[in-house]
Design a protein around this motif. Sequence first.
Motif, PDB file in Angstrom:
ATOM      1  N   PHE A 431       1.807  -3.581   5.854  1.00 19.91           N
ATOM      2  CA  PHE A 431       3.046  -3.495   5.084  1.00 19.91           C
ATOM      3  C   PHE A 431       4.203  -2.922   5.907  1.00 19.91           C
ATOM      4  O   PHE A 431       5.351  -2.960   5.464  1.00 19.91           O
ATOM      5  CB  PHE A 431       2.835  -2.638   3.836  1.00 19.91           C
ATOM      6  CG  PHE A 431       1.831  -3.219   2.867  1.00 19.91           C
ATOM      7  CD1 PHE A 431       2.076  -4.419   2.228  1.00 19.91           C
ATOM      8  CD2 PHE A 431       0.647  -2.555   2.601  1.00 19.91           C
ATOM      9  CE1 PHE A 431       1.163  -4.954   1.337  1.00 19.91           C
ATOM     10  CE2 PHE A 431      -0.278  -3.077   1.707  1.00 19.91           C
ATOM     11  CZ  PHE A 431      -0.023  -4.280   1.075  1.00 19.91           C
ATOM     12  N   ASP A 432       3.893  -2.391   7.100  1.00 20.30           N
ATOM     13  CA  ASP A 432       4.956  -1.835   7.953  1.00 20.30           C
ATOM     14  C   ASP A 432       5.902  -2.925   8.451  1.00 20.30           C
ATOM     15  O   ASP A 432       7.065  -2.660   8.748  1.00 20.30           O
ATOM     16  CB  ASP A 432       4.359  -1.107   9.159  1.00 20.30           C
ATOM     17  CG  ASP A 432       3.572   0.135   8.771  1.00 20.30           C
ATOM     18  OD1 ASP A 432       3.337   0.337   7.570  1.00 20.30           O
ATOM     19  OD2 ASP A 432       3.190   0.897   9.679  1.00 20.30           O
ATOM     20  N   HIS A 433       5.397  -4.150   8.590  1.00 23.65           N
ATOM     21  CA  HIS A 433       6.195  -5.250   9.129  1.00 23.65           C
ATOM     22  C   HIS A 433       6.937  -5.923   7.984  1.00 23.65           C
ATOM     23  O   HIS A 433       6.321  -6.403   7.027  1.00 23.65           O
ATOM     24  CB  HIS A 433       5.281  -6.254   9.829  1.00 23.65           C
ATOM     25  CG  HIS A 433       5.997  -7.230  10.699  1.00 23.65           C
ATOM     26  ND1 HIS A 433       6.807  -8.221  10.190  1.00 23.65           N
ATOM     27  CD2 HIS A 433       6.049  -7.366  12.055  1.00 23.65           C
ATOM     28  CE1 HIS A 433       7.309  -8.933  11.185  1.00 23.65           C
ATOM     29  NE2 HIS A 433       6.862  -8.430  12.322  1.00 23.65           N
ATOM     30  N   PRO A 434       8.273  -5.984   8.036  1.00 22.07           N
ATOM     31  CA  PRO A 434       9.044  -6.483   6.888  1.00 22.07           C
ATOM     32  C   PRO A 434       8.650  -7.882   6.428  1.00 22.07           C
ATOM     33  O   PRO A 434       8.549  -8.137   5.222  1.00 22.07           O
ATOM     34  CB  PRO A 434      10.490  -6.445   7.389  1.00 22.07           C
ATOM     35  CG  PRO A 434      10.494  -5.435   8.486  1.00 22.07           C
ATOM     36  CD  PRO A 434       9.146  -5.523   9.124  1.00 22.07           C
ATOM     37  N   GLU A 435       8.427  -8.806   7.371  1.00 24.65           N
ATOM     38  CA  GLU A 435       8.104 -10.179   6.970  1.00 24.65           C
ATOM     39  C   GLU A 435       6.717 -10.265   6.350  1.00 24.65           C
ATOM     40  O   GLU A 435       6.497 -11.003   5.385  1.00 24.65           O
ATOM     41  CB  GLU A 435       8.208 -11.106   8.181  1.00 24.65           C
ATOM     42  CG  GLU A 435       9.616 -11.303   8.694  1.00 24.65           C
ATOM     43  CD  GLU A 435       9.675 -12.268   9.852  1.00 24.65           C
ATOM     44  OE1 GLU A 435       9.667 -13.484   9.615  1.00 24.65           O
ATOM     45  OE2 GLU A 435       9.710 -11.795  11.013  1.00 24.65           O
ATOM     46  N   THR A 436       5.768  -9.495   6.892  1.00 24.03           N
ATOM     47  CA  THR A 436       4.432  -9.477   6.313  1.00 24.03           C
ATOM     48  C   THR A 436       4.467  -8.861   4.931  1.00 24.03           C
ATOM     49  O   THR A 436       3.824  -9.355   3.992  1.00 24.03           O
ATOM     50  CB  THR A 436       3.474  -8.674   7.214  1.00 24.03           C
ATOM     51  OG1 THR A 436       3.581  -9.131   8.557  1.00 24.03           O
ATOM     52  CG2 THR A 436       2.037  -8.832   6.745  1.00 24.03           C
ATOM     53  N   LEU A 437       5.209  -7.762   4.786  1.00 22.19           N
ATOM     54  CA  LEU A 437       5.359  -7.112   3.484  1.00 22.19           C
ATOM     55  C   LEU A 437       5.897  -8.099   2.453  1.00 22.19           C
ATOM     56  O   LEU A 437       5.366  -8.197   1.331  1.00 22.19           O
ATOM     57  CB  LEU A 437       6.297  -5.916   3.619  1.00 22.19           C
ATOM     58  CG  LEU A 437       6.738  -5.225   2.328  1.00 22.19           C
ATOM     59  CD1 LEU A 437       5.547  -4.668   1.571  1.00 22.19           C
ATOM     60  CD2 LEU A 437       7.744  -4.114   2.635  1.00 22.19           C
ATOM     61  N   GLU A 438       6.920  -8.859   2.811  1.00 23.18           N
ATOM     62  CA  GLU A 438       7.515  -9.804   1.879  1.00 23.18           C
ATOM     63  C   GLU A 438       6.505 -10.848   1.417  1.00 23.18           C
ATOM     64  O   GLU A 438       6.381 -11.137   0.214  1.00 23.18           O
ATOM     65  CB  GLU A 438       8.714 -10.494   2.531  1.00 23.18           C
ATOM     66  CG  GLU A 438       9.383 -11.521   1.634  1.00 23.18           C
ATOM     67  CD  GLU A 438      10.562 -12.205   2.309  1.00 23.18           C
ATOM     68  OE1 GLU A 438      11.295 -12.918   1.611  1.00 23.18           O
ATOM     69  OE2 GLU A 438      10.734 -12.034   3.532  1.00 23.18           O
ATOM     70  N   GLN A 439       5.730 -11.391   2.352  1.00 23.36           N
ATOM     71  CA  GLN A 439       4.772 -12.437   1.980  1.00 23.36           C
ATOM     72  C   GLN A 439       3.619 -11.882   1.140  1.00 23.36           C
ATOM     73  O   GLN A 439       3.149 -12.553   0.210  1.00 23.36           O
ATOM     74  CB  GLN A 439       4.234 -13.123   3.240  1.00 23.36           C
ATOM     75  CG  GLN A 439       5.269 -13.948   3.979  1.00 23.36           C
ATOM     76  CD  GLN A 439       5.969 -14.938   3.067  1.00 23.36           C
ATOM     77  OE1 GLN A 439       5.322 -15.680   2.312  1.00 23.36           O
ATOM     78  NE2 GLN A 439       7.296 -14.946   3.116  1.00 23.36           N
ATOM     79  N   LEU A 440       3.181 -10.686   1.433  1.00 22.03           N
ATOM     80  CA  LEU A 440       2.110 -10.089   0.633  1.00 22.03           C
ATOM     81  C   LEU A 440       2.599  -9.750  -0.771  1.00 22.03           C
ATOM     82  O   LEU A 440       1.844  -9.877  -1.745  1.00 22.03           O
ATOM     83  CB  LEU A 440       1.550  -8.847   1.337  1.00 22.03           C
ATOM     84  CG  LEU A 440       0.731  -9.141   2.599  1.00 22.03           C
ATOM     85  CD1 LEU A 440       0.398  -7.852   3.336  1.00 22.03           C
ATOM     86  CD2 LEU A 440      -0.550  -9.902   2.259  1.00 22.03           C
TER      87      LEU A 440
END
Length: 486
Positions: A431-440
């Motif tokens: 979740f630290d990575h903004p793009e990964t957080l958005e997709q999750l």
Amino acid sequence: MVQGTTSDAGKSTLVAGLARLLKKRGVRVAPFKPQNMALNSAVTADGGEIGRSQALQAQACGLDSHTDMNPVLLKPASDTSAQVIIHGRALGNMQALDYHAYKATAKNAVLASFDRLRQQYDCILVEGAGSPAEINLRENDIANMGFAEAVDCPVILVADIDRGGVFAHLVGTLELLSPSERARVKGFVINRFRGDLSLLQPGLDWLEQKTGKPVLGVLPYLADFFLDAEDAIHNAQRQGGAKLLKVIVPVLPRISNHTDFDPLRLHPQVDFQYLSAADELPPCDLVILPGSKNVRADLQHLLDNSWRNKLDRHLRYGGKVLGICGGLQMLGEFIDDPNGMEGTPGHITGLGYLNYSTELLEDKKLHNRQGQLTLNNLSVPFTGYEIHCGATNGPAMASGVFKVHGEEGETRDGSLSEDGNILATYMHGLFDHPETLEQLLLWAGFASQSPAQFDLNTHREAQLERLAEVFEQHLDKSWLASLAAQ
């Protein structure tokens, strides 16, 4: 060296803020914690494992984290035993009494790391552990005054006034020190003060007269302040924003790396809640099974509290489930621990949602990772890290949505159920990575196609800069100058 009158007095925060302040003044500064007991850890640039707080402090110094910054890490596996990690590598589990005897050997690792850092940097900011007044632990101490005495290090004592009894904490701690240790304390810092400082001044005057030691600063209580926790779990959440996704994490007895969830706690559109395993599971969008230092025991704790039924009901009503590290292992068919890596050898039947099984092995995997997350018909970059001793195999592991780029080529991590409602991964820090957080968040059922952007690293940097500014204003100027002049 920063020592505290209690745990959570503000040692980690004081070191982090001082580190950033000194860095801004051009000082080559590094953090150091001789011995840390914590279940929140990080993978260092040199491929080892240290406490999360030292990784944060390294960032404050503008450095990559290194195992020398925390040469001894203890990760509790039960109330009386812990995994002992020396220079970033696990030696195995020890009972408390066995480790107490081992500390004389561990001291050699501590001093070796400190000497290497001292040769590279102008200033070393050392963080103590717990309190130096724990007189039952004085023999062979390497965490507090035992270390300070060994390297002839001056000490600052910090106390949290928000707890109450701050003068008793400071004077009582001094009274329990030996004369040489007491002389080593150069002054006090009082943390988390709210109100009119003039009302506190008579107490400060009394304290200086009573002890003959200066108060080097009174730091204000900082509203909405948040940095990576060393170990403590707090359910407080920042206010504001429309809450469009409800996320629940059960608190396990040996929960580890719960800093994974900091971006969710801080996200303005996420209603995040830690939940006791004994409580009923309320309606929510996402349940996350977190990492664990004792997966079999924590899984049994969930089973004893009817979490198979709770998760069945949650999934039946359209909820999603994410398992991270130990949570991934729990979602499988069974967990086998033939060598007793986390206690007595044995195995346990898992929750059975995903078709794979796990064997706990002696070799711990420690890797910083990057790659692509393929989810929601999109592919976005991710960064994360692995800290686990489990090898997980089975047909469901072929459905991993994380493509990992590493020295061994491209591999896949984790598993996604056929209906897309259960996701499992070994990756911490996703979740630290903004793009990964958005997709999750979108996968979990976010009620909008445009969740607010949140970047944890940007938040960390802002908080570190905030600390440096506050410390510049509220700490003794001559003392700060003496640190910068070393």
